[in-house]
Design a protein around this motif. Sequence first.
Motif, PDB file in Angstrom:
ATOM      1  N   MET A  68       0.831  -1.176   0.000  1.00  0.00           N
ATOM      2  CA  MET A  68       0.000   0.000   0.000  1.00  0.00           C
ATOM      3  C   MET A  68       0.876   1.239   0.000  1.00  0.00           C
ATOM      4  O   MET A  68       1.909   1.271   0.608  1.00  0.00           O
ATOM      5  CB  MET A  68      -0.903   0.005   1.230  1.00  0.00           C
ATOM      6  CG  MET A  68      -1.979  -1.043   1.194  1.00  0.00           C
ATOM      7  SD  MET A  68      -3.054  -0.879   2.611  1.00  0.00           S
ATOM      8  CE  MET A  68      -2.783  -2.494   3.323  1.00  0.00           C
ATOM      9  N   HIS A  69       0.362   2.252  -0.631  1.00  0.00           N
ATOM     10  CA  HIS A  69       1.086   3.505  -0.772  1.00  0.00           C
ATOM     11  C   HIS A  69       0.472   4.549   0.140  1.00  0.00           C
ATOM     12  O   HIS A  69      -0.730   4.705   0.196  1.00  0.00           O
ATOM     13  CB  HIS A  69       1.001   3.949  -2.227  1.00  0.00           C
ATOM     14  CG  HIS A  69       1.533   5.316  -2.461  1.00  0.00           C
ATOM     15  ND1 HIS A  69       2.862   5.601  -2.403  1.00  0.00           N
ATOM     16  CD2 HIS A  69       0.910   6.475  -2.746  1.00  0.00           C
ATOM     17  CE1 HIS A  69       3.036   6.892  -2.654  1.00  0.00           C
ATOM     18  NE2 HIS A  69       1.863   7.441  -2.863  1.00  0.00           N
ATOM     19  N   THR A  70       1.297   5.264   0.865  1.00  0.00           N
ATOM     20  CA  THR A  70       0.811   6.306   1.759  1.00  0.00           C
ATOM     21  C   THR A  70       0.995   7.656   1.091  1.00  0.00           C
ATOM     22  O   THR A  70       2.088   7.982   0.631  1.00  0.00           O
ATOM     23  CB  THR A  70       1.562   6.278   3.095  1.00  0.00           C
ATOM     24  OG1 THR A  70       1.414   4.979   3.661  1.00  0.00           O
ATOM     25  CG2 THR A  70       1.020   7.313   4.048  1.00  0.00           C
TER      26      THR A  70
ATOM     27  N   ALA B 165      -5.258   7.112   6.726  1.00  0.00           N
ATOM     28  CA  ALA B 165      -6.695   7.375   6.662  1.00  0.00           C
ATOM     29  C   ALA B 165      -7.477   6.117   7.041  1.00  0.00           C
ATOM     30  O   ALA B 165      -8.448   6.176   7.804  1.00  0.00           O
ATOM     31  CB  ALA B 165      -7.098   7.844   5.268  1.00  0.00           C
ATOM     32  N   PHE B 166      -7.038   4.978   6.516  1.00  0.00           N
ATOM     33  CA  PHE B 166      -7.723   3.736   6.867  1.00  0.00           C
ATOM     34  C   PHE B 166      -7.519   3.434   8.356  1.00  0.00           C
ATOM     35  O   PHE B 166      -8.433   2.981   9.034  1.00  0.00           O
ATOM     36  CB  PHE B 166      -7.227   2.564   6.007  1.00  0.00           C
ATOM     37  CG  PHE B 166      -8.098   1.339   6.149  1.00  0.00           C
ATOM     38  CD1 PHE B 166      -9.337   1.285   5.542  1.00  0.00           C
ATOM     39  CD2 PHE B 166      -7.681   0.267   6.914  1.00  0.00           C
ATOM     40  CE1 PHE B 166     -10.154   0.177   5.685  1.00  0.00           C
ATOM     41  CE2 PHE B 166      -8.479  -0.849   7.071  1.00  0.00           C
ATOM     42  CZ  PHE B 166      -9.724  -0.899   6.445  1.00  0.00           C
TER      43      PHE B 166
ATOM     44  N   ALA C 208      -8.332   6.672   1.736  1.00  0.00           N
ATOM     45  CA  ALA C 208      -7.971   5.254   1.836  1.00  0.00           C
ATOM     46  C   ALA C 208      -8.055   4.576   0.475  1.00  0.00           C
ATOM     47  O   ALA C 208      -7.229   3.711   0.153  1.00  0.00           O
ATOM     48  CB  ALA C 208      -8.864   4.538   2.851  1.00  0.00           C
ATOM     49  N   ARG C 209      -9.030   4.957  -0.339  1.00  0.00           N
ATOM     50  CA  ARG C 209      -9.141   4.397  -1.692  1.00  0.00           C
ATOM     51  C   ARG C 209      -7.912   4.709  -2.535  1.00  0.00           C
ATOM     52  O   ARG C 209      -7.572   3.964  -3.446  1.00  0.00           O
ATOM     53  CB  ARG C 209     -10.389   4.950  -2.390  1.00  0.00           C
ATOM     54  CG  ARG C 209     -11.667   4.306  -1.951  1.00  0.00           C
ATOM     55  CD  ARG C 209     -12.849   4.926  -2.660  1.00  0.00           C
ATOM     56  NE  ARG C 209     -14.072   4.216  -2.333  1.00  0.00           N
ATOM     57  CZ  ARG C 209     -15.276   4.735  -2.431  1.00  0.00           C
ATOM     58  NH1 ARG C 209     -15.424   5.988  -2.872  1.00  0.00           N
ATOM     59  NH2 ARG C 209     -16.334   4.028  -2.109  1.00  0.00           N
TER      60      ARG C 209
ATOM     61  N   ALA D  37     -13.218  -4.795   4.363  1.00  0.00           N
ATOM     62  CA  ALA D  37     -13.466  -3.379   4.117  1.00  0.00           C
ATOM     63  C   ALA D  37     -12.359  -2.781   3.256  1.00  0.00           C
ATOM     64  O   ALA D  37     -12.628  -2.047   2.301  1.00  0.00           O
ATOM     65  CB  ALA D  37     -13.572  -2.622   5.442  1.00  0.00           C
ATOM     66  N   TRP D  38     -11.108  -3.095   3.590  1.00  0.00           N
ATOM     67  CA  TRP D  38      -9.979  -2.562   2.814  1.00  0.00           C
ATOM     68  C   TRP D  38     -10.071  -3.012   1.360  1.00  0.00           C
ATOM     69  O   TRP D  38      -9.946  -2.209   0.449  1.00  0.00           O
ATOM     70  CB  TRP D  38      -8.655  -3.004   3.427  1.00  0.00           C
ATOM     71  CG  TRP D  38      -7.477  -2.536   2.623  1.00  0.00           C
ATOM     72  CD1 TRP D  38      -6.717  -3.280   1.783  1.00  0.00           C
ATOM     73  CD2 TRP D  38      -6.954  -1.213   2.563  1.00  0.00           C
ATOM     74  NE1 TRP D  38      -5.746  -2.511   1.203  1.00  0.00           N
ATOM     75  CE2 TRP D  38      -5.867  -1.234   1.664  1.00  0.00           C
ATOM     76  CE3 TRP D  38      -7.290  -0.019   3.179  1.00  0.00           C
ATOM     77  CZ2 TRP D  38      -5.125  -0.092   1.376  1.00  0.00           C
ATOM     78  CZ3 TRP D  38      -6.549   1.119   2.888  1.00  0.00           C
ATOM     79  CH2 TRP D  38      -5.485   1.070   1.997  1.00  0.00           C
ATOM     80  N   LYS D  39     -10.330  -4.303   1.175  1.00  0.00           N
ATOM     81  CA  LYS D  39     -10.418  -4.844  -0.184  1.00  0.00           C
ATOM     82  C   LYS D  39     -11.643  -4.329  -0.924  1.00  0.00           C
ATOM     83  O   LYS D  39     -11.639  -4.240  -2.153  1.00  0.00           O
ATOM     84  CB  LYS D  39     -10.466  -6.372  -0.139  1.00  0.00           C
ATOM     85  CG  LYS D  39      -9.168  -7.001   0.291  1.00  0.00           C
ATOM     86  CD  LYS D  39      -9.299  -8.512   0.353  1.00  0.00           C
ATOM     87  CE  LYS D  39      -7.993  -9.168   0.762  1.00  0.00           C
ATOM     88  NZ  LYS D  39      -8.133 -10.625   0.889  1.00  0.00           N
ATOM     89  N   GLY D  40     -12.709  -4.007  -0.171  1.00  0.00           N
ATOM     90  CA  GLY D  40     -13.965  -3.626  -0.799  1.00  0.00           C
ATOM     91  C   GLY D  40     -14.287  -2.148  -0.746  1.00  0.00           C
ATOM     92  O   GLY D  40     -15.429  -1.768  -1.025  1.00  0.00           O
TER      93      GLY D  40
END
Length: 195
Positions: free
Chosen positions: A1-3, A33-34, A26-27, A71-74
């Motif tokens: 993941m990229h911040t 943010a997540f 987060a998207r 949630a992260w994946k969706g």
Amino acid sequence: MHTLHTSPVPADGLEPATDAALVRAARLGDDAAFGELVDRHGPGMLRYARRLVGGSEADAGEVVQEAFISAWKGLDSFRGDSSLRTWLFRLVHRRAVDLIRHRRPTPIDDDLLSHVIRVADDNPLQDVMDSELLEALQEALDELPWNQRAAWLLREVEGLGYDEIAHAMGTTVGSVRGHLHRGRRQLAERMARWR
């Protein structure tokens, strides 16, 4: 993941970012943010999961972790038809159902519903009565069918509205009303001696 280098949370800390702003960030890969969403909604999700799975901290943690992974994946599939909180409770509900299908129910932890009862200050007799009341309530909740218990917890403990409960449970508002009515009636019968 990229911040990302910019954060949706203001540096002065005076105005927290909205769920919508955190979801957008987060998207785009913003881990912070997540993380803020996890911090904001995780305690309620854990509380709900713990009650659904019978009080096991380990099982509740597993359910919430799986819900946050989903949630992260969706995140891209979250359309905002309901609040983010309701969507997250729906994910917890699904993961808890999956877990319960594969495991036998376990008793509820004694302290789970302690905030429902107002504790008397410096009154040992009232403390004993409160403890017995909580124990009786926990036993009565354990005996409710799954959907009645879930609806009651989401309404009475988490404070969700009927529409939110229906969405979280994947059912209709009419079904939620029915589950709540039957659950409340059973609880009232079981708790009659405490009136």
